[in-house]
Design a protein around this motif. Structure first.
Motif, PDB file in Angstrom:
ATOM      1  N   LEU A  88      25.977  71.040  10.486  1.00 29.04           N
ATOM      2  CA  LEU A  88      24.972  70.745   9.475  1.00 29.04           C
ATOM      3  C   LEU A  88      24.173  71.993   9.108  1.00 29.04           C
ATOM      4  CD1 LEU A  88      24.005  67.262  10.844  1.00 29.04           C
ATOM      5  CD2 LEU A  88      25.163  67.748   8.690  1.00 29.04           C
ATOM      6  N   GLU A  89      23.776  72.058   7.837  1.00 28.99           N
ATOM      7  CA  GLU A  89      23.232  73.288   7.271  1.00 28.99           C
ATOM      8  C   GLU A  89      22.014  73.798   8.019  1.00 28.99           C
ATOM      9  OE1 GLU A  89      21.918  75.016   2.862  1.00 28.99           O
ATOM     10  OE2 GLU A  89      22.553  72.933   3.107  1.00 28.99           O
ATOM     11  N   ARG A  90      21.134  72.906   8.434  1.00 31.33           N
ATOM     12  CA  ARG A  90      19.904  73.346   9.108  1.00 31.33           C
ATOM     13  C   ARG A  90      20.206  74.040  10.428  1.00 31.33           C
ATOM     14  NH1 ARG A  90      20.463  67.847   8.825  1.00 31.33           N
ATOM     15  NH2 ARG A  90      20.177  66.541  10.690  1.00 31.33           N
ATOM     16  N   CYS A  91      21.248  73.593  11.120  1.00 30.05           N
ATOM     17  CA  CYS A  91      21.661  74.268  12.352  1.00 30.05           C
ATOM     18  C   CYS A  91      22.409  75.558  12.051  1.00 30.05           C
ATOM     19  CB  CYS A  91      22.532  73.345  13.197  1.00 30.05           C
ATOM     20  SG  CYS A  91      21.628  72.033  14.033  1.00 30.05           S
ATOM     21  N   GLN A  92      23.287  75.518  11.059  1.00 28.21           N
ATOM     22  CA  GLN A  92      24.044  76.711  10.706  1.00 28.21           C
ATOM     23  C   GLN A  92      23.111  77.854  10.312  1.00 28.21           C
ATOM     24  OE1 GLN A  92      27.617  77.341  10.328  1.00 28.21           O
ATOM     25  NE2 GLN A  92      27.887  75.556  11.645  1.00 28.21           N
ATOM     26  N   GLN A  93      22.054  77.547   9.579  1.00 26.38           N
ATOM     27  CA  GLN A  93      21.107  78.578   9.167  1.00 26.38           C
ATOM     28  C   GLN A  93      20.321  79.119  10.358  1.00 26.38           C
ATOM     29  OE1 GLN A  93      18.872  76.528   6.075  1.00 26.38           O
ATOM     30  NE2 GLN A  93      19.957  77.681   4.503  1.00 26.38           N
ATOM     31  N   THR A  94      19.920  78.230  11.262  1.00 30.01           N
ATOM     32  CA  THR A  94      19.198  78.670  12.451  1.00 30.01           C
ATOM     33  C   THR A  94      20.083  79.568  13.306  1.00 30.01           C
ATOM     34  OG1 THR A  94      17.913  76.606  12.435  1.00 30.01           O
ATOM     35  CG2 THR A  94      17.904  77.889  14.475  1.00 30.01           C
ATOM     36  N   ALA A  95      21.322  79.137  13.528  1.00 32.81           N
ATOM     37  CA  ALA A  95      22.258  79.930  14.328  1.00 32.81           C
ATOM     38  C   ALA A  95      22.590  81.259  13.642  1.00 32.81           C
ATOM     39  CB  ALA A  95      23.534  79.132  14.582  1.00 32.81           C
ATOM     40  N   ALA A  96      22.712  81.237  12.316  1.00 36.27           N
ATOM     41  CA  ALA A  96      23.031  82.466  11.584  1.00 36.27           C
ATOM     42  C   ALA A  96      21.909  83.489  11.722  1.00 36.27           C
ATOM     43  CB  ALA A  96      23.277  82.150  10.115  1.00 36.27           C
ATOM     44  N   ALA A  97      20.656  83.029  11.760  1.00 35.99           N
ATOM     45  CA  ALA A  97      19.543  83.955  11.942  1.00 35.99           C
ATOM     46  C   ALA A  97      19.627  84.641  13.299  1.00 35.99           C
ATOM     47  CB  ALA A  97      18.221  83.206  11.799  1.00 35.99           C
ATOM     48  N   ILE A  98      20.039  83.893  14.316  1.00 36.47           N
ATOM     49  CA  ILE A  98      20.192  84.465  15.657  1.00 36.47           C
ATOM     50  C   ILE A  98      21.374  85.432  15.688  1.00 36.47           C
ATOM     51  CG2 ILE A  98      20.699  83.891  18.071  1.00 36.47           C
ATOM     52  CD1 ILE A  98      19.219  81.182  17.483  1.00 36.47           C
ATOM     53  N   ALA A  99      22.478  85.046  15.043  1.00 38.43           N
ATOM     54  CA  ALA A  99      23.669  85.898  15.026  1.00 38.43           C
ATOM     55  C   ALA A  99      23.438  87.183  14.236  1.00 38.43           C
ATOM     56  CB  ALA A  99      24.846  85.128  14.435  1.00 38.43           C
ATOM     57  N   ALA A 100      22.554  87.138  13.243  1.00 40.40           N
ATOM     58  CA  ALA A 100      22.345  88.290  12.370  1.00 40.40           C
ATOM     59  C   ALA A 100      21.794  89.502  13.111  1.00 40.40           C
ATOM     60  CB  ALA A 100      21.406  87.913  11.227  1.00 40.40           C
ATOM     61  N   THR A 101      21.198  89.298  14.274  1.00 35.59           N
ATOM     62  CA  THR A 101      20.642  90.407  15.058  1.00 35.59           C
ATOM     63  C   THR A 101      21.667  90.977  16.033  1.00 35.59           C
ATOM     64  OG1 THR A 101      19.801  88.957  16.829  1.00 35.59           O
ATOM     65  CG2 THR A 101      18.370  89.309  14.915  1.00 35.59           C
ATOM     66  N   ARG A 102      22.943  90.548  15.943  1.00 38.23           N
ATOM     67  CA  ARG A 102      23.927  90.836  16.995  1.00 38.23           C
ATOM     68  C   ARG A 102      25.197  91.494  16.483  1.00 38.23           C
ATOM     69  NH1 ARG A 102      22.462  88.256  21.714  1.00 38.23           N
ATOM     70  NH2 ARG A 102      20.478  87.164  21.449  1.00 38.23           N
ATOM     71  N   ASP A 103      25.066  92.444  15.596  1.00 40.78           N
ATOM     72  CA  ASP A 103      26.198  93.267  15.151  1.00 40.78           C
ATOM     73  C   ASP A 103      27.398  92.441  14.709  1.00 40.78           C
ATOM     74  OD1 ASP A 103      24.822  95.634  15.693  1.00 40.78           O
ATOM     75  OD2 ASP A 103      25.469  95.623  17.790  1.00 40.78           O
ATOM     76  N   GLY A 104      27.136  91.475  13.849  1.00 41.61           N
ATOM     77  CA  GLY A 104      28.234  90.734  13.249  1.00 41.61           C
ATOM     78  C   GLY A 104      28.798  89.609  14.094  1.00 41.61           C
ATOM     79  N   GLN A 105      28.125  89.217  15.181  1.00 41.68           N
ATOM     80  CA  GLN A 105      28.617  88.091  15.976  1.00 41.68           C
ATOM     81  C   GLN A 105      28.686  86.841  15.101  1.00 41.68           C
ATOM     82  OE1 GLN A 105      26.501  87.432  19.635  1.00 41.68           O
ATOM     83  NE2 GLN A 105      27.983  85.967  20.400  1.00 41.68           N
ATOM     84  N   GLN A 106      29.776  86.105  15.225  1.00 42.05           N
ATOM     85  CA  GLN A 106      30.022  84.962  14.363  1.00 42.05           C
ATOM     86  C   GLN A 106      29.482  83.663  14.975  1.00 42.05           C
ATOM     87  OE1 GLN A 106      31.523  85.331  11.177  1.00 42.05           O
ATOM     88  NE2 GLN A 106      31.024  87.431  11.786  1.00 42.05           N
ATOM     89  N   VAL A 107      29.108  82.750  14.119  1.00 43.30           N
ATOM     90  CA  VAL A 107      28.712  81.403  14.538  1.00 43.30           C
ATOM     91  C   VAL A 107      29.958  80.528  14.560  1.00 43.30           C
ATOM     92  CG1 VAL A 107      27.349  79.363  13.952  1.00 43.30           C
ATOM     93  CG2 VAL A 107      26.392  81.663  13.588  1.00 43.30           C
ATOM     94  N   ILE A 108      30.171  79.822  15.663  1.00 44.00           N
ATOM     95  CA  ILE A 108      31.326  78.945  15.832  1.00 44.00           C
ATOM     96  C   ILE A 108      30.867  77.501  15.616  1.00 44.00           C
ATOM     97  CG2 ILE A 108      33.163  78.197  17.397  1.00 44.00           C
ATOM     98  CD1 ILE A 108      32.613  80.837  18.970  1.00 44.00           C
ATOM     99  N   THR A 109      31.508  76.796  14.707  1.00 49.82           N
ATOM    100  CA  THR A 109      31.120  75.424  14.393  1.00 49.82           C
ATOM    101  C   THR A 109      31.777  74.458  15.370  1.00 49.82           C
ATOM    102  OG1 THR A 109      30.840  75.947  12.051  1.00 49.82           O
ATOM    103  CG2 THR A 109      31.159  73.632  12.619  1.00 49.82           C
TER     104      THR A 109
END
Length: 269
Positions: A56-77
């Motif tokens: 769900l979008e609200r989680c994907q956005q939260t996780a993406a903000a965390i991943a954005a500080t980690r040199d391109g680490q991807q979010v796994i759904t």
């Protein structure tokens, strides 16, 4: 031991007012984006082997903000940590749902609840799929991994209840606020609830042990700190049973009573 960080998504325009459920197109609002950015900065020093998220979008956005500080680490759904499927309750105002007879059952006896209408899920089924997902990721990433799952309030509460050995009917005593951090360490013998509903603590106690001491203790890594322990100040103490108190977030060994939440827990997603 595998360390799992459970993060609830940040605020949306409907959080606390409407039972959003699996309704698509519900993003973080400005408050939620600020929460996610603050949590990302707080977690930045902590290595994460994976960042897993509800679809769900609200989680994907939260996780993406965390991943954005980690040199391109991807979010796994991971669909299994998605929101409970509320059936006909989805999209309804919480004030309206509070007048339904089923509301009292959700409050007092959630193990008996199946949400009405097509696609309505039972709360035990939700807990089963979410806990199975955690256990599968633990096995996949290994005993030395630290990873993050971004999910939803009811799902996190159900996972915490399982980690404490509590009946699902006790999950409404557990609190999971927007963008809060809950941490569980899974050892061969038992899980340890290290933090619950933490909204501002540091991460020093979650960092990998430089001396590898905790990893070499064999079965002792599953031992609780009898007498309460030193909170990790003694390097010879098992890391699991620390009595950390970081902004009110305590370490609770599995089997202990969960911290009471507000007088009436509600279903807020």
């Amino acid at each position: 031991m595998t360390t799992v960080l459970l993060v609830r998504h940040g605020l949306t325009a409907t959080t606390g007012h409407v039972l959003t459920g699996w309704t698509p197109g519900i993003p973080l609002d400005d408050r939620g984006q600020a929460q996610a950015a603050a949590l990302a900065a707080r977690l930045a020093p902590l290595p994460l082997h994976a960042i897993v998220s509800s679809p769900l979008e609200r989680c994907q956005q939260t996780a993406a903000a965390i991943a954005a500080t980690r040199d391109g680490q991807q979010v796994i759904t991971e669909d299994r940590v998605g929101e409970c499927r509320y059936g006909d309750w989805t999209g309804q105002p919480l004030k309206k749902l509070m007048r339904e007879q089923l509301w009292r059952v959700v409050q007092a006896h959630p193990s008996a609840v199946t949400f009405p209408g097509p696609g309505g899920e039972s709360m035990p089924d939700m807990q089963h799929r979410a806990v199975a997902a955690v256990r599968d990721w633990n096995a996949r990433l290994g005993k030395d991994a630290t990873y993050l799952i971004c999910s939803h309030g009811d799902v996190i509460k159900a996972i915490v209840a399982d980690s404490l050995g509590l009946h699902l009917d006790q999950c409404q005593r557990i609190q999971a606020d927007p963008c809060s951090l809950t941490v569980i360490r899974y050892t061969p013998l038992r899980p340890f609830l290290v933090r619950m509903n933490d909204r501002g603590g540091g991460v020093d106690d979650l960092m990998p042990r430089a001396d590898g001491h905790a990893r070499d203790r064999g079965t002792a890594q599953s031992d609780a700190a009898v007498g309460g322990g030193s909170g990790g100040a003694d390097p010879g103490e098992p890391a699991n049973g620390r009595a950390d108190m970081v902004n009110g977030a305590s370490s609770i060994p599995a089997g202990a009573a969960a911290t009471s939440g507000p007088p009436s827990a509600d279903t807020r997603g």
